[in-house]
Design a protein around this motif. Structure first.
Motif, PDB file in Angstrom:
ATOM      1  N   VAL A  85       2.134  -0.619 -12.951  1.00  0.00           N
ATOM      2  CA  VAL A  85       3.373  -0.498 -12.149  1.00  0.00           C
ATOM      3  C   VAL A  85       3.787  -0.028 -10.871  1.00  0.00           C
ATOM      4  O   VAL A  85       4.385  -0.627  -9.950  1.00  0.00           O
ATOM      5  CB  VAL A  85       4.604   0.201 -13.192  1.00  0.00           C
ATOM      6  CG1 VAL A  85       5.808   0.077 -13.020  1.00  0.00           C
ATOM      7  CG2 VAL A  85       4.171  -0.337 -14.734  1.00  0.00           C
ATOM      8  N   LYS A  88       1.791  -2.345  -8.257  1.00  0.00           N
ATOM      9  CA  LYS A  88       2.675  -3.424  -8.032  1.00  0.00           C
ATOM     10  C   LYS A  88       3.985  -3.162  -7.224  1.00  0.00           C
ATOM     11  O   LYS A  88       4.149  -3.938  -6.265  1.00  0.00           O
ATOM     12  CB  LYS A  88       3.120  -4.149  -9.276  1.00  0.00           C
ATOM     13  CG  LYS A  88       2.185  -5.183  -9.880  1.00  0.00           C
ATOM     14  CD  LYS A  88       2.147  -6.424  -9.332  1.00  0.00           C
ATOM     15  CE  LYS A  88       0.967  -7.273  -9.666  1.00  0.00           C
ATOM     16  NZ  LYS A  88       0.364  -8.288  -8.642  1.00  0.00           N
ATOM     17  N   VAL A  89       4.392  -2.184  -7.377  1.00  0.00           N
ATOM     18  CA  VAL A  89       5.782  -1.828  -6.926  1.00  0.00           C
ATOM     19  C   VAL A  89       5.657  -1.575  -5.346  1.00  0.00           C
ATOM     20  O   VAL A  89       6.470  -1.845  -4.300  1.00  0.00           O
ATOM     21  CB  VAL A  89       6.817  -0.747  -7.683  1.00  0.00           C
ATOM     22  CG1 VAL A  89       7.816  -0.072  -6.837  1.00  0.00           C
ATOM     23  CG2 VAL A  89       6.920  -1.414  -9.069  1.00  0.00           C
ATOM     24  N   LEU A  90       4.394  -0.782  -5.144  1.00  0.00           N
ATOM     25  CA  LEU A  90       4.335  -0.394  -3.855  1.00  0.00           C
ATOM     26  C   LEU A  90       3.461  -1.245  -2.938  1.00  0.00           C
ATOM     27  O   LEU A  90       2.964  -1.104  -1.606  1.00  0.00           O
ATOM     28  CB  LEU A  90       3.240   0.795  -3.776  1.00  0.00           C
ATOM     29  CG  LEU A  90       3.986   2.266  -4.248  1.00  0.00           C
ATOM     30  CD1 LEU A  90       3.406   3.450  -4.522  1.00  0.00           C
ATOM     31  CD2 LEU A  90       5.222   2.330  -3.549  1.00  0.00           C
ATOM     32  N   GLU A  91       3.067  -2.410  -3.453  1.00  0.00           N
ATOM     33  CA  GLU A  91       2.319  -3.425  -2.674  1.00  0.00           C
ATOM     34  C   GLU A  91       2.868  -3.973  -1.459  1.00  0.00           C
ATOM     35  O   GLU A  91       2.225  -3.883  -0.476  1.00  0.00           O
ATOM     36  CB  GLU A  91       1.989  -4.813  -3.800  1.00  0.00           C
ATOM     37  CG  GLU A  91       0.597  -5.143  -3.680  1.00  0.00           C
ATOM     38  CD  GLU A  91       0.458  -6.481  -4.732  1.00  0.00           C
ATOM     39  OE1 GLU A  91       1.062  -7.354  -4.597  1.00  0.00           O
ATOM     40  OE2 GLU A  91      -0.388  -6.190  -5.526  1.00  0.00           O
ATOM     41  N   PRO A  92       4.194  -3.964  -1.270  1.00  0.00           N
ATOM     42  CA  PRO A  92       4.859  -4.511  -0.114  1.00  0.00           C
ATOM     43  C   PRO A  92       4.547  -3.256   0.966  1.00  0.00           C
ATOM     44  O   PRO A  92       4.515  -3.508   2.118  1.00  0.00           O
ATOM     45  CB  PRO A  92       6.145  -4.748  -0.350  1.00  0.00           C
ATOM     46  CG  PRO A  92       6.387  -4.870  -1.751  1.00  0.00           C
ATOM     47  CD  PRO A  92       5.110  -4.266  -2.432  1.00  0.00           C
ATOM     48  N   LEU A  93       4.559  -2.003   0.537  1.00  0.00           N
ATOM     49  CA  LEU A  93       4.461  -0.940   1.503  1.00  0.00           C
ATOM     50  C   LEU A  93       2.887  -1.063   2.041  1.00  0.00           C
ATOM     51  O   LEU A  93       2.928  -0.920   3.444  1.00  0.00           O
ATOM     52  CB  LEU A  93       4.541   0.334   0.680  1.00  0.00           C
ATOM     53  CG  LEU A  93       5.181   1.703   1.504  1.00  0.00           C
ATOM     54  CD1 LEU A  93       6.492   1.086   2.197  1.00  0.00           C
ATOM     55  CD2 LEU A  93       5.278   2.677   0.423  1.00  0.00           C
ATOM     56  N   MET A  96       2.717  -3.905   4.504  1.00  0.00           N
ATOM     57  CA  MET A  96       3.590  -3.454   5.674  1.00  0.00           C
ATOM     58  C   MET A  96       2.593  -2.454   6.660  1.00  0.00           C
ATOM     59  O   MET A  96       2.320  -2.675   7.708  1.00  0.00           O
ATOM     60  CB  MET A  96       4.922  -2.745   5.407  1.00  0.00           C
ATOM     61  CG  MET A  96       5.758  -2.762   6.313  1.00  0.00           C
ATOM     62  SD  MET A  96       7.125  -1.887   6.107  1.00  0.00           S
ATOM     63  CE  MET A  96       6.402  -0.155   6.727  1.00  0.00           C
ATOM     64  N   ALA A  98      -0.587  -2.467   6.729  1.00  0.00           N
ATOM     65  CA  ALA A  98      -1.798  -3.212   7.070  1.00  0.00           C
ATOM     66  C   ALA A  98      -1.328  -3.993   8.341  1.00  0.00           C
ATOM     67  O   ALA A  98      -2.178  -4.596   8.992  1.00  0.00           O
ATOM     68  CB  ALA A  98      -2.182  -4.340   5.977  1.00  0.00           C
ATOM     69  N   THR A  99      -0.023  -4.484   8.641  1.00  0.00           N
ATOM     70  CA  THR A  99       0.243  -5.134   9.586  1.00  0.00           C
ATOM     71  C   THR A  99       0.527  -4.252  10.822  1.00  0.00           C
ATOM     72  O   THR A  99       0.625  -4.591  12.177  1.00  0.00           O
ATOM     73  CB  THR A  99       1.680  -5.899   9.513  1.00  0.00           C
ATOM     74  OG1 THR A  99       2.572  -5.032   9.336  1.00  0.00           O
ATOM     75  CG2 THR A  99       1.610  -6.902   8.389  1.00  0.00           C
ATOM     76  N   LEU A 100       0.660  -2.983  10.810  1.00  0.00           N
ATOM     77  CA  LEU A 100       0.908  -2.281  11.981  1.00  0.00           C
ATOM     78  C   LEU A 100      -0.587  -1.534  12.482  1.00  0.00           C
ATOM     79  O   LEU A 100      -1.357  -0.963  12.096  1.00  0.00           O
ATOM     80  CB  LEU A 100       1.477  -0.828  11.504  1.00  0.00           C
ATOM     81  CG  LEU A 100       2.142  -0.008  12.531  1.00  0.00           C
ATOM     82  CD1 LEU A 100       2.889  -0.603  13.324  1.00  0.00           C
ATOM     83  CD2 LEU A 100       2.675   1.221  11.960  1.00  0.00           C
ATOM     84  N   PRO A 101      -0.934  -2.113  13.816  1.00  0.00           N
ATOM     85  CA  PRO A 101      -2.332  -2.114  14.106  1.00  0.00           C
ATOM     86  C   PRO A 101      -2.561  -0.599  14.706  1.00  0.00           C
ATOM     87  O   PRO A 101      -1.579   0.150  15.030  1.00  0.00           O
ATOM     88  CB  PRO A 101      -2.427  -2.980  15.623  1.00  0.00           C
ATOM     89  CG  PRO A 101      -0.901  -3.184  15.750  1.00  0.00           C
ATOM     90  CD  PRO A 101      -0.163  -3.147  14.500  1.00  0.00           C
ATOM     91  N   PRO A 102      -3.749   0.076  14.463  1.00  0.00           N
ATOM     92  CA  PRO A 102      -4.043   1.379  14.819  1.00  0.00           C
ATOM     93  C   PRO A 102      -3.565   1.797  16.058  1.00  0.00           C
ATOM     94  O   PRO A 102      -3.032   2.936  16.294  1.00  0.00           O
ATOM     95  CB  PRO A 102      -5.568   1.639  14.467  1.00  0.00           C
ATOM     96  CG  PRO A 102      -5.926   0.397  13.555  1.00  0.00           C
ATOM     97  CD  PRO A 102      -4.832  -0.740  13.705  1.00  0.00           C
TER      98      PRO A 102
END
Lengths: 254, 259
Positions: A85, A88-93, A96, A98-102
């Motif tokens: 649970v 699944k709930v935190l997947e969008p976080l 997100m 992953a899209t912020l480049p280091p």
């Protein structure tokens, strides 16, 4: 085997041709700002003690950041994968993050932690965290349900299940994440040193540019590349050695 | 168990609420000085102000344009290299040597050396982006072209296709889904390369803007711009996905169909 070696040798002609073209272009340009391969080799010979010293600093930092990420992210990923649970709930976080480049967080970390060792280790750890977290989450999340049922019918305790079933079966995927994480911690350590100059090979590259020593800079790049190739080869070896059972099981399926 | 299903359905708002809530909590507790950790409304106002004076939009257009054009160029070149590799084992080995050597080098490292040769304009960005972005489409392309099933190839041969037709009509379409996986990965790299190059070249774009604001200690603006960078990733990924659906829709349909 003989055909293989012939291809390997003939293949060397491609990079060799590019180096020759580069040398010709450099001779035609006649400016120290566009050094040819010959000058770079001389620069390697002249500067290798300095470069190796700076590279050592960089590699130490990269491994520190990577270690921090391994210690925190693999357990977190497995936790999120097992407690469905929450995961699944935190997947969008996670998506997100992953899209912020280091490199984008470099200026931010600078505000908090300055430009010292710790700032860079934090940035490297962040860069290594994303693939480690994603892969350990994905691995523990998608364990074959059959294996869990086997564990249940053998009456394994929760801890035994984790040690004997979950851990080995998610290991290959975590290893893939670790390989990606090692590559990106190397890349980001150099980048962070270039932007937050104190020392390390990234700073060395910046200094070379400021002194118009492009040949020395390219010599530094050559060493970065060499370090990357060696580390990758080492990781590949270790993976083959520790996960031999995984590769062994894979082969007949092909 | 009902609440679990609801939690899953509402996960995007839940995540947003958690993130914003945690943020505001840290701010309210005052653990970090406000100068470094502004509240959400402050960030929103700063971001809105930047949007209104137009500087952000033009910087964004520059950055996103560079990343997109660079990605397209790198993807086409990468696939071209993969096709060349498929035709000749010797060239394949040769290109592999080059990719092995160039891949571990960060995009940032090329910038200071290339600035003198290529200036601060389009040429610099094209060079840096393509040099680091080309490898995922290339590597996936090589693997995918080599992995086309022998049944497919033999069927094509039976229909009397020439080698060239076989490549265009059988191998390339079969390899396209895997190539797109590489392009998706390349999209991320392309954005990183642009931001880093802009930070180092120091003339225009979002990367330069973030650095300028950070040195001026304008923290709310830095956070706002970082949000924009994250949004860039989502946007470019969306574009790649649209293209993927257009070109390999048959494959996606096939994967969804229950066997």
């Amino acid at each position: 085997m003989k055909r293989e070696t012939r291809i390997a040798l003939l293949g060397l002609l491609v990079p060799l041709g590019i180096v020759i073209l580069w040398q010709i272009a450099a001779l035609l340009q006649k400016t120290p700002l566009f050094p040819g391969p010959g000058k770079v080799v001389v620069a390697i010979w002249d500067n290798y003690p300095v470069i190796l010293h700076q590279l050592g600093i960089t590699l130490r930092r990269a491994s520190a950041g990577f270690a921090v990420a391994v210690v925190t992210m693999i357990p977190l990923g497995i936790f999120l994968g097992r407690v469905r649970v929450v995961g699944k709930v935190l997947e969008p976080l996670m998506d997100m993050l992953a899209t912020l480049p280091p490199p984008a967080i470099i200026p931010l970390v600078m505000l908090f932690a300055g430009t010292g060792d710790w700032a860079k280790i934090v940035i490297i750890a962040y860069a290594a965290a994303v693939p480690l977290l994603m892969n350990s989450y994905e691995a523990s999340h998608s364990i074959n349900p059959m294996l869990s049922r086997v564990a249940k019918s053998l009456h394994l305790s929760r801890l035994e299940t984790m040690r004997l079933i979950d851990w080995p079966s998610s290991l290959p995927m975590i290893a893939t994440g670790a390989r990606l994480a090692i590559a990106s911690s190397l890349l980001v350590s150099v980048t962070s040193e270039m932007l937050l100059s104190t020392n390390g090979i990234g700073t060395y590259l910046q200094r070379s540019q400021e002194n118009f020593r492009i040949d020395a800079g390219l010599a530094g790049i050559a060493f970065i590349s060499l370090a990357g190739v060696l580390v990758n080869a080492g990781v590949f070896r270790l993976e083959k050695k520790w996960l031999f059972w995984h590769y062994r099981d894979q082969r007949p399926a092909e | 168990m009902n609440w679990a299903i609801w939690a899953e359905r509402l996960r995007v708002p839940i995540c947003a609420a958690l993130l914003l809530g945690a943020w505001q909590l840290v701010y309210a507790l005052g653990v970090v000085p406000e100068k470094y950790f502004p509240s959400i409304p402050t960030i929103a106002t700063a971001f809105w102000a930047m949007l209104n004076d137009g500087t952000v939009l033009s910087a964004w257009a520059v950055t996103f344009g560079r990343a997109t054009v660079g990605l397209i160029g790198a993807a086409l070149l990468g696939v071209a290299l993969a096709i060349i590799s498929d035709l000749s084992p010797v060239l394949s080995r040769g290109i592999r040597y080059i990719s092995d050597v160039l891949q571990p080098i960060p995009p940032a490292a090329f910038v200071p050396m290339a600035v003198f040769m290529l200036g601060l304009g389009t040429k610099l960005y094209a060079f840096v982006i393509i040099l680091v972005t080309i490898w995922p489409p290339y590597l996936n392309g090589v693997a995918a072209l080599a992995g086309v099933g022998s049944v497919q190839l033999n069927t094509g041969r039976m229909f009397g296709l020439t080698n060239w037709q076989l490549l265009w009509q059988v191998k390339l379409p079969a390899a396209l889904p895997e190539i797109f996986t590489g392009i998706r990965y390349a999209a991320t790299i392309s954005l990183i390369a642009v931001i880093v190059a802009e930070m180092l070249a120091g003339r225009d774009g979002i990367g330069f803007m973030i650095f300028k604001k950070a040195f001026a200690l304008r923290t709310p603006e830095v956070f706002g711009l970082m949000f924009l960078v994250g949004l860039n990733g989502v946007l470019l990924n969306g574009l790649v996905n649209l293209l993927r659906q257009g070109l390999t829709g048959w494959h996606i349909k096939m994967m969804e169909r229950p066997e």
